[in-house]
Design a protein around this motif. Structure first.
Motif, PDB file in Angstrom:
ATOM      1  N   LEU A  47       0.824  -1.208   0.000  1.00 14.01           N
ATOM      2  CA  LEU A  47       0.000   0.000   0.000  1.00 14.01           C
ATOM      3  C   LEU A  47       0.857   1.258   0.000  1.00 14.01           C
ATOM      4  CD1 LEU A  47      -2.784  -1.111   2.513  1.00 14.01           C
ATOM      5  CD2 LEU A  47      -2.920  -0.985   0.024  1.00 14.01           C
ATOM      6  N   TYR A  48       1.985   1.210   0.722  1.00 11.90           N
ATOM      7  CA  TYR A  48       2.869   2.374   0.743  1.00 11.90           C
ATOM      8  C   TYR A  48       3.492   2.604  -0.637  1.00 11.90           C
ATOM      9  CZ  TYR A  48       6.561   5.556   2.241  1.00 11.90           C
ATOM     10  OH  TYR A  48       7.385   6.632   2.378  1.00 11.90           O
ATOM     11  N   TYR A  51       1.001   4.289  -2.764  1.00 13.25           N
ATOM     12  CA  TYR A  51       0.946   5.716  -2.389  1.00 13.25           C
ATOM     13  C   TYR A  51       2.115   6.489  -3.008  1.00 13.25           C
ATOM     14  CZ  TYR A  51       2.176   9.679   0.582  1.00 13.25           C
ATOM     15  OH  TYR A  51       2.567  10.909   1.030  1.00 13.25           O
ATOM     16  N   THR A  55       3.060  10.231  -5.910  1.00 13.20           N
ATOM     17  CA  THR A  55       3.698  11.385  -5.292  1.00 13.20           C
ATOM     18  C   THR A  55       4.991  11.717  -6.029  1.00 13.20           C
ATOM     19  OG1 THR A  55       5.070  10.118  -3.741  1.00 13.20           O
ATOM     20  CG2 THR A  55       2.814  10.611  -3.053  1.00 13.20           C
ATOM     21  N   PHE A  69       1.356  15.192  -3.603  1.00 11.05           N
ATOM     22  CA  PHE A  69       0.552  14.312  -4.456  1.00 11.05           C
ATOM     23  C   PHE A  69       0.563  14.865  -5.879  1.00 11.05           C
ATOM     24  CE2 PHE A  69      -3.562  13.038  -6.280  1.00 11.05           C
ATOM     25  CZ  PHE A  69      -3.464  11.662  -6.127  1.00 11.05           C
TER      26      PHE A  69
END
Length: 308
Positions: A47-48, A51, A55, A69
């Protein structure tokens, strides 16, 4: 004379009635530590990474102090990059040549030969092939680099018989790393096909032989249809494994000369760690994941069609 009646038999007490929610909690309680560990150490990094792909996270320069973001810009940058598509093309060439053609056909040939070979020959051949398989990628890369380098063993052998030197590492580097991957990964395919061939009933092949079918006809019309699921499964596994090969190519060519052997894992590493663009490199990693997922779906659909 009076008789006394025996005491009434005692009925065991009824088990306590537990609500479904309480029963579920009691049964699932021991699993909680395992689920927490899985979330922390497996799903958490995934999940990281997702993310980070959205970014501008960087190891140095812009994005190293504050992470913002950026939406889909990392993905659009990758899809509009000529170097990215060059890596996609080289990854497909490396996968097709070394896995789908090389490992698959050579593994099948070895499995067929070992099926009819004597036990000592089969044992020695299997030990040699499996020995190459268990070597780490880095070790295999170093061995093949020393073999194919300009002052390596292959040119020394060519010199003994009067042949000119080869420059495979610089002239055709993607072919050189494909040969090394074939050498290392054929054992897995051989083991899969050896197990599949052992499951074929001898009566079926004997009936085909009595009907006049030659070796080629028996292989094409009897053997291949009976092991088609093993073939599709093996192709899916070696494709996924080959898409992620990094250490072998990095040791042999480091993606060069230039970018002539820079497959997608090496392109991702260069962007993330050499250039410090961690967000962009992670986006490339997710695109590599999608490529592997698309290959898996294609093989699974092929299996479903075979079963229907």
């Amino acid at each position: 004379m009076t008789t006394t009646a025996p005491p009434p038999a005692r009925t065991p007490p009824a088990p306590p009635v537990r609500s479904p929610l309480r029963r579920t909690l009691l049964r699932g309680g021991p699993l909680v530590p395992g689920v927490v560990l899985l979330v922390l150490f497996l799903a958490g990094p995934v999940l990281y990474s997702v993310y980070l792909a959205f970014t501008n996270r960087a190891l140095r320069g812009e994005g190293s102090d504050t992470t913002s973001f950026v939406g889909l810009s990392n993905f659009t940058d990758a899809l509009s990059s000529a170097d990215f598509w060059n890596s996609i093309g080289l990854t497909l060439v490396f996968t097709v040549v070394s896995a789908i053609i090389g490992q698959n056909l050579l593994g099948m040939a070895l499995a067929l030969l070992m099926r009819n070979a004597s036990r000592p020959v089969s044992a020695v051949t299997g030990a040699i092939v499996v020995g190459a398989w268990i070597l780490p990628e880095v070790v295999v890369g170093y061995l093949w680099y020393t073999f194919l380098a300009g002052d390596g063993s292959l040119n020394a052998l060519f010199g003994l018989v009067g042949l000119p030197d080869q420059e495979l590492l610089t002239a055709l580097p993607i072919l050189a790393v494909s040969f090394a991957n074939i050498w290392r990964g054929t054992a897995f395919t051989m083991l899969v096909y050896t197990a599949a061939l052992a499951e074929i009933p001898t009566e079926v092949e004997e009936a085909a032989r009595i009907d006049g079918a030659g070796p080629v006809q028996r292989f094409l019309q009897v053997t291949l249809p009976l092991i088609r699921r093993a073939i599709a499964t093996n192709l899916m596994l070696i494709t996924l494994q080959t898409l992620s090969v990094f250490g072998l190519i990095y040791v042999m060519t480091a993606g060069g000369p230039g970018t002539s052997s820079q497959t997608l894992p090496l392109f991702m590493y260069e962007q993330a760690f050499s250039y410090g663009q961690l967000g962009y490199g992670t986006a490339v990693a997710l695109l590599l994941l999608l490529l592997g997922g698309a290959a898996s779906l294609a093989y699974l659909r092929l299996l479903a069609k075979e079963d229907s």
